[in-house]
Design a protein around this motif. Structure first.
Motif, PDB file in Angstrom:
ATOM      1  N   ASP A  36     -24.601  13.345  64.155  1.00 30.50           N
ATOM      2  CA  ASP A  36     -23.886  13.243  62.886  1.00 30.50           C
ATOM      3  C   ASP A  36     -22.549  12.556  63.097  1.00 30.50           C
ATOM      4  N   LYS A  37     -21.991  12.041  62.003  1.00 26.75           N
ATOM      5  CA  LYS A  37     -20.673  11.415  62.056  1.00 26.75           C
ATOM      6  C   LYS A  37     -19.677  12.271  61.288  1.00 26.75           C
ATOM      7  N   ARG A  38     -18.487  12.389  61.864  1.00 27.26           N
ATOM      8  CA  ARG A  38     -17.462  13.213  61.240  1.00 27.26           C
ATOM      9  C   ARG A  38     -16.148  12.431  61.234  1.00 27.26           C
ATOM     10  N   GLU A  39     -15.408  12.551  60.140  1.00 25.86           N
ATOM     11  CA  GLU A  39     -14.156  11.808  60.014  1.00 25.86           C
ATOM     12  C   GLU A  39     -13.034  12.524  60.758  1.00 25.86           C
ATOM     13  N   THR A  40     -12.216  11.747  61.453  1.00 21.97           N
ATOM     14  CA  THR A  40     -11.037  12.280  62.121  1.00 21.97           C
ATOM     15  C   THR A  40      -9.983  11.185  62.161  1.00 21.97           C
ATOM     16  N   VAL A  41      -8.823  11.507  62.689  1.00 24.76           N
ATOM     17  CA  VAL A  41      -7.736  10.533  62.819  1.00 24.76           C
ATOM     18  C   VAL A  41      -7.408  10.391  64.292  1.00 24.76           C
ATOM     19  N   ALA A  42      -7.562   9.191  64.810  1.00 25.87           N
ATOM     20  CA  ALA A  42      -7.312   8.919  66.225  1.00 25.87           C
ATOM     21  C   ALA A  42      -5.929   8.321  66.405  1.00 25.87           C
ATOM     22  N   THR A  43      -5.312   8.652  67.535  1.00 31.68           N
ATOM     23  CA  THR A  43      -4.091   7.968  67.961  1.00 31.68           C
ATOM     24  C   THR A  43      -4.492   6.991  69.048  1.00 31.68           C
ATOM     25  N   ALA A  44      -4.326   5.710  68.765  1.00 28.94           N
ATOM     26  CA  ALA A  44      -4.871   4.663  69.624  1.00 28.94           C
ATOM     27  C   ALA A  44      -3.787   3.935  70.404  1.00 28.94           C
ATOM     28  N   ASN A  45      -4.081   3.702  71.678  1.00 32.68           N
ATOM     29  CA  ASN A  45      -3.331   2.790  72.533  1.00 32.68           C
ATOM     30  C   ASN A  45      -4.300   1.695  72.976  1.00 32.68           C
ATOM     31  N   MET A  46      -3.919   0.447  72.793  1.00 34.57           N
ATOM     32  CA  MET A  46      -4.796  -0.674  73.123  1.00 34.57           C
ATOM     33  C   MET A  46      -3.984  -1.743  73.838  1.00 34.57           C
ATOM     34  N   SER A  47      -4.551  -2.298  74.896  1.00 36.89           N
ATOM     35  CA  SER A  47      -3.801  -3.294  75.657  1.00 36.89           C
ATOM     36  C   SER A  47      -4.743  -4.299  76.313  1.00 36.89           C
ATOM     37  N   VAL A  48      -4.170  -5.445  76.668  1.00 37.66           N
ATOM     38  CA  VAL A  48      -4.879  -6.473  77.434  1.00 37.66           C
ATOM     39  C   VAL A  48      -3.951  -7.000  78.515  1.00 37.66           C
ATOM     40  N   SER A  49      -4.528  -7.578  79.536  1.00 36.26           N
ATOM     41  CA  SER A  49      -3.723  -8.277  80.534  1.00 36.26           C
ATOM     42  C   SER A  49      -3.328  -9.648  79.990  1.00 36.26           C
ATOM     43  N   LEU A  50      -2.248 -10.200  80.517  1.00 37.61           N
ATOM     44  CA  LEU A  50      -1.743 -11.478  80.032  1.00 37.61           C
ATOM     45  C   LEU A  50      -1.582 -12.435  81.211  1.00 37.61           C
ATOM     46  N   VAL A  96      -8.642   0.555  76.151  1.00 40.09           N
ATOM     47  CA  VAL A  96      -8.552   1.259  74.874  1.00 40.09           C
ATOM     48  C   VAL A  96      -8.522   2.760  75.168  1.00 40.09           C
ATOM     49  N   HIS A  97      -7.547   3.461  74.587  1.00 41.22           N
ATOM     50  CA  HIS A  97      -7.464   4.915  74.727  1.00 41.22           C
ATOM     51  C   HIS A  97      -7.265   5.494  73.335  1.00 41.22           C
ATOM     52  N   MET A  98      -8.147   6.418  72.956  1.00 42.07           N
ATOM     53  CA  MET A  98      -8.046   7.057  71.636  1.00 42.07           C
ATOM     54  C   MET A  98      -8.134   8.568  71.784  1.00 42.07           C
ATOM     55  N   ALA A  99      -7.134   9.257  71.282  1.00 41.96           N
ATOM     56  CA  ALA A  99      -7.092  10.723  71.297  1.00 41.96           C
ATOM     57  C   ALA A  99      -7.210  11.224  69.856  1.00 41.96           C
ATOM     58  N   PHE A 100      -7.917  12.339  69.667  1.00 39.28           N
ATOM     59  CA  PHE A 100      -8.166  12.792  68.302  1.00 39.28           C
ATOM     60  C   PHE A 100      -8.598  14.255  68.313  1.00 39.28           C
ATOM     61  N   PRO A 101      -8.398  14.964  67.201  1.00 45.30           N
ATOM     62  CA  PRO A 101      -8.986  16.299  67.044  1.00 45.30           C
ATOM     63  C   PRO A 101     -10.480  16.164  66.781  1.00 45.30           C
ATOM     64  N   TYR A 102     -11.256  16.976  67.466  1.00 44.36           N
ATOM     65  CA  TYR A 102     -12.716  16.946  67.373  1.00 44.36           C
ATOM     66  C   TYR A 102     -13.160  18.332  66.917  1.00 44.36           C
ATOM     67  N   PHE A 103     -13.874  18.400  65.816  1.00 42.20           N
ATOM     68  CA  PHE A 103     -14.224  19.685  65.214  1.00 42.20           C
ATOM     69  C   PHE A 103     -15.715  19.974  65.385  1.00 42.20           C
ATOM     70  N   LEU A 104     -16.008  21.197  65.832  1.00 40.80           N
ATOM     71  CA  LEU A 104     -17.381  21.670  65.911  1.00 40.80           C
ATOM     72  C   LEU A 104     -17.498  22.970  65.131  1.00 40.80           C
ATOM     73  N   GLU A 105     -18.593  23.119  64.408  1.00 42.61           N
ATOM     74  CA  GLU A 105     -18.818  24.354  63.666  1.00 42.61           C
ATOM     75  C   GLU A 105     -19.352  25.422  64.614  1.00 42.61           C
ATOM     76  N   ARG A 106     -18.676  26.571  64.620  1.00 42.11           N
ATOM     77  CA  ARG A 106     -19.066  27.678  65.474  1.00 42.11           C
ATOM     78  C   ARG A 106     -19.403  28.898  64.614  1.00 42.11           C
ATOM     79  N   SER A 107     -20.406  29.642  65.027  1.00 39.26           N
ATOM     80  CA  SER A 107     -20.785  30.873  64.331  1.00 39.26           C
ATOM     81  C   SER A 107     -20.238  32.071  65.077  1.00 39.26           C
ATOM     82  N   ALA A 108     -19.676  33.027  64.361  1.00 41.58           N
ATOM     83  CA  ALA A 108     -19.192  34.261  64.975  1.00 41.58           C
ATOM     84  C   ALA A 108     -20.348  34.968  65.681  1.00 41.58           C
ATOM     85  N   PRO A 109     -20.089  35.612  66.830  1.00 41.34           N
ATOM     86  CA  PRO A 109     -21.187  36.096  67.693  1.00 41.34           C
ATOM     87  C   PRO A 109     -22.046  37.207  67.107  1.00 41.34           C
TER      88      PRO A 109
END
Length: 265
Positions: A36-50, A96-109
């Motif tokens: 499945d696909k889930r929406e989140t907000v990533a903080t991205a760092n992107m770079s190339v050599s010159l 490319v480096h992307m950090a983000f909150p990742y959510f999973l649905e958990r059921s109480a035990p």
């Protein structure tokens, strides 16, 4: 026609390892372990050599590349973003480096009450002419009960929130290794997982389950290492466990790194 200053030649003859953007927050759709696909907000760092003869990088192209891949972030597409970036910029290396909150649905035990739990995750990809690499990171909250406290106390044992960080470099590309599997390994390594929603029967269960499974930070790291060692899909890993100690004014930690001949994290 507007002048393109960044495309002008540079005469100083000095190559740059990385040029790019960092700290860009951007909405993306990320795949989970169930496809499945889930929406989140990533903080991205992107770079190339010159190269030494190139004056500057066209920063707008970083955003264009990220935007074109925003709806399909996964293990394979992370490498694809880096490959696309390197080719569009005409560079020898892209990261490319992307950090983000990742959510999973958990059921109480006990009651099975569902709720989402947040995990801090990151994906890093490097594309170079000689090949590409991928690194996954998960930071997983757990409960840890102190084995020493349990052994010496007439009643109870001190427990606290622990954090297990796993950095993994898959052995092969493409790979089916993803965050869900690493999160499950980390949660199994502590005294108990952490839940967003617990009713009274669930809280009772979690409290006693944690008490029956006391672990030091050393135990948690070794438990994760033991689980990762059973997979031939992993080329390198780094594990770190930290306890926010409840009866001390310091944190406790343990760390372990392992790499095959292929490389390191």
């Amino acid at each position: 026609m507007l002048q393109d200053v960044q495309a002008a030649p540079d005469v100083r003859g000095i190559p740059l390892d990385e040029v790019g953007i960092e700290g860009l927050r951007y909405p993306v759709l990320i795949s989970n372990g169930q496809g499945d696909k889930r929406e989140t907000v990533a903080t991205a760092n992107m770079s190339v050599s010159l190269d030494p003869g190139v004056k500057g990088a066209h920063l707008s192209r970083f955003i264009e590349v990220l935007h074109s891949w925003r709806e399909q972030l996964g293990a394979a597409s992370a490498v694809g973003i880096a490959d696309d970036l390197r080719e569009r910029m005409g560079s020898t290396r892209a990261r490319v480096h992307m950090a983000f909150p990742y959510f999973l649905e958990r059921s109480a035990p006990v009651t099975g009450a569902p709720a989402f739990v947040e995990y801090n995750c990151a994906v890093s990809a490097v594309s170079a002419r000689e090949g590409s690499s991928l690194t996954l990171q998960v930071v997983v909250p757990v409960t840890s009960v102190c084995p020493c406290s349990k052994a010496i106390s007439d009643r109870g044992a001190h427990n606290q929130r622990g954090w297990i960080t796993i950095d993994v470099r898959p052995a092969d590309h493409p790979t089916d290794l993803w965050f869900d599997e690493l999160i499950a390994i980390a949660e199994a390594a502590g005294s108990s997982p952490v839940y967003a929603l617990l009713k009274r029967p669930d809280e009772r269960h979690v409290t006693m389950a944690g008490y029956d499974n006391p672990v030091f930070v050393e135990d948690m790291v070794r438990n994760v290492a033991q689980a990762l060692a059973n997979s031939n899909r992993i080329g390198a890993y780094r594990i770190r466990a930290v306890n926010d100690e409840s009866i001390h004014n310091h944190a406790a930690f343990a760390e372990l790194a392992w790499t095959s001949a292929a490389g390191s994290v």
